[in-house]
Design an enzyme around this catalytic site. Structure first.
Site, PDB file in Angstrom:
ATOM      1  CE1 TYR A 136      -3.079  -2.940   0.150  1.00  9.95           C
ATOM      2  CE2 TYR A 136      -4.167  -1.858   1.972  1.00  9.95           C
ATOM      3  CZ  TYR A 136      -4.126  -2.867   1.041  1.00  9.95           C
ATOM      4  OH  TYR A 136      -5.137  -3.791   0.996  1.00  9.95           O
ATOM      5  CE  LYS A 187       0.618 -17.914  -1.585  1.00  4.47           C
ATOM      6  NZ  LYS A 187      -0.367 -19.007  -1.450  1.00  4.47           N
ATOM      7  CG  ASP A 219      -3.095 -20.019   0.538  1.00  7.00           C
ATOM      8  OD1 ASP A 219      -2.370 -19.998   1.562  1.00  7.00           O
ATOM      9  OD2 ASP A 219      -2.784 -20.654  -0.489  1.00  7.00           O
ATOM     10  CG  ASP A 243      -7.538  -3.910   3.563  1.00  8.37           C
ATOM     11  OD1 ASP A 243      -8.491  -3.626   4.315  1.00  8.37           O
ATOM     12  OD2 ASP A 243      -7.463  -3.526   2.374  1.00  8.37           O
ATOM     13  CG  ASP A 247     -13.156  -5.832   5.324  1.00 11.92           C
ATOM     14  OD1 ASP A 247     -12.694  -5.091   6.220  1.00 11.92           O
ATOM     15  OD2 ASP A 247     -13.757  -5.400   4.324  1.00 11.92           O
TER      16      ASP A 247
HETATM   17  C1  IPM Z   1      -9.277  -0.336   6.005  1.00 13.06           C
HETATM   18  C2  IPM Z   1      -9.722   0.216   4.680  1.00 13.06           C
HETATM   19  C3  IPM Z   1      -8.570   1.026   4.097  1.00 13.06           C
HETATM   20  C4  IPM Z   1      -7.384   0.090   3.949  1.00 13.06           C
HETATM   21  C5  IPM Z   1      -8.862   1.725   2.781  1.00 13.06           C
HETATM   22  C6  IPM Z   1     -10.054   2.629   2.883  1.00 13.06           C
HETATM   23  C7  IPM Z   1      -7.656   2.466   2.258  1.00 13.06           C
HETATM   24  O1  IPM Z   1     -10.122  -0.800   3.838  1.00 13.06           O
HETATM   25  O2  IPM Z   1      -8.987   0.451   6.908  1.00 13.06           O
HETATM   26  O3  IPM Z   1      -9.201  -1.555   6.131  1.00 13.06           O
HETATM   27  O4  IPM Z   1      -7.315  -0.649   2.986  1.00 13.06           O
HETATM   28  O5  IPM Z   1      -6.529   0.092   4.811  1.00 13.06           O
HETATM   29 MG    MG Z   2     -10.156  -2.701   4.767  1.00 12.09          MG
END
Ligand code: IPM
Ligand code: MG
Length: 365
Positions: A136, A187, A219, A243, A247
């Site tokens: 990133y 990985k 994975d 990231d 989620d």
């Molecule tokens: C998070 C979000 C951010 C990230 C985005 C909005 C840049 O998805 O905080 O997880 O990828 O870090």
């Molecule tokens: Mg995120």
């Protein structure tokens, strides 16, 4: 006086941040200042984060952020400003390399999980995500028909996040009485950065003899998270894997709308924000779930302001509103009013304001 910078951002951000401000005002005396970030800042200033706002954050004791982004600013033009640059700029500018995302399904919500109750029960994990390195933040660019993003990590970057992971595992273990465990996710069968990661984490682990360390390929980790989520304690990983896996972990709880996060530096203010995004599809309707932001404010009080008692008070108040049956629409996903569990009252669908009032009331109780 404790100074808190509020960055509402976009979509549902302003609604949930103003709800959280109301909650904090009931709890104590704070000095708030509010600034645009993300799309709101692009509209006001042509870029997602301006220096004045970054400086205001540096001067504060803590920063509370809503969410950034939305279709209005979606673009594939590499030269156009993007809301996410605001968030990435804050992380880099404040040196927030350690991102903590705790995942513990609220007992009143186990039925909202897409997983069967017996799978989800006992899940209590912490994602420790490296936040200012990796792909990133590496060199990226376009060259005609080609594009590239570079993933780089230095030993020092891996060492410091590894220590955060091991220390978090020790703290959790001393609170809960179990053996501290860290699962480091990489990985290493493909990526050189992952091999450096694994080597470095293994070396740092020798400073933490009490902590059990294992390594898992990303994975496989994605799979284990849905098959045996309760198996994890601290999940330590690099920026992009963190990231994605955070989620996934958040969804285990039945709603992304429940998960808080803390982003911390070695010194200076931390940034606290819900894991969910700006949910532009429901923005402005008064139905956004403010609970992840409330719980982020609790993390702010605990990790950023050293006010653990008030942090616990918010967490208890959130649990109590849920136990009372209140559900924002994202949590009432089975569409019935059936009690979430035996012994609990029927579920009542409410909007942001009612949920906020209920949590504030529970605070006072
Ligand atoms: C998070 C979000 C951010 C990230 C985005 C909005 C840049 O998805 O905080 O997880 O990828 O870090
Ligand atoms: Mg995120």
């Amino acid at each position: 006086m404790t100074r808190i910078v509020l960055l509402p951002g976009d979509g549902i951000g302003p609604e949930i941040v103003s709800a959280t401000r109301r909650l904090l005002e009931r709890l104590g005396e704070f000095e708030f200042s509010e600034h645009p970030v993300g799309g709101a800042s692009i509209d006001a200033h042509g870029m997602a984060l301006i220096d004045e706002v970054l400086d205001a954050c540096r001067d504060a004791d803590a920063v509370l952020l809503g969410a950034v982004g939305g279709p209005k600013w979606d673009t594939t033009d590499p030269s156009a400003p993007r809301p996410e640059q605001g968030l990435l700029g804050l992380r880099k500018g404040l040196g927030l390399y350690a991102n903590l995302r705790p995942v513990r399904p609220s007992p009143a919500l186990v039925n909202a999980s897409p997983l069967r109750t017996e799978r989800i029960e006992g899940t209590d994990l912490l994602v420790v995500r490296e936040l200012t390195g990796g792909i990133y933040f590496g060199d990226s660019g376009r060259d005609g028909e080609k594009a590239h993003d570079t993933c780089e990590y230095s030993v020092a970057e891996v060492e410091r996040i590894a220590r955060v992971g091991f220390e978090a595992a020790e703290r959790r273990a001393s609170a809960g009485g179990q053996t501290p465990r860290v699962t480091s996710v990489d990985k290493a069968n493909v990526l050189e950065t992952s091999r450096l990661w694994r080597e470095t984490v293994t070396r740092v682990a020798r400073e933490y003899r009490e902590v059990e360390l294992d390594h898992m390929l990303v994975d496989n980790a994605a799979m284990q998270l849905v098959s045996h989520p309760a198996h994890f304690d601290v999940l330590l990983t690099e920026n992009m894997f963190g990231d994605i896996l955070s989620d996934e972990s958040a969804m285990l709880t039945g709603s992304l709308g429940m998960l808080p996060s803390a982003s911390l530096a070695d010194s200076g203010p931390g940034l606290f924000e819900p894991v969910h995004g700006s949910a532009p599809d429901i923005a402005g309707q008064g139905i956004a779930n403010p609970l992840a932001t409330f719980l982020s404010a609790a993390m702010m009080l605990r990790h950023g302001l050293d006010r653990p008692d008030e942090a616990s008070a918010i967490e208890r108040a959130v649990d109590s509103a849920l136990e009372g049956g209140l559900r924002t629409p994202d949590l009432a996903s089975d569409g019935t009013t059936r009690p979430a569990a035996p012994g609990l009252p029927e579920q009542i669908e409410v909007g942001t304001d009612e949920m906020t009032e209920a949590v504030i009331e529970a605070l006072a109780a």
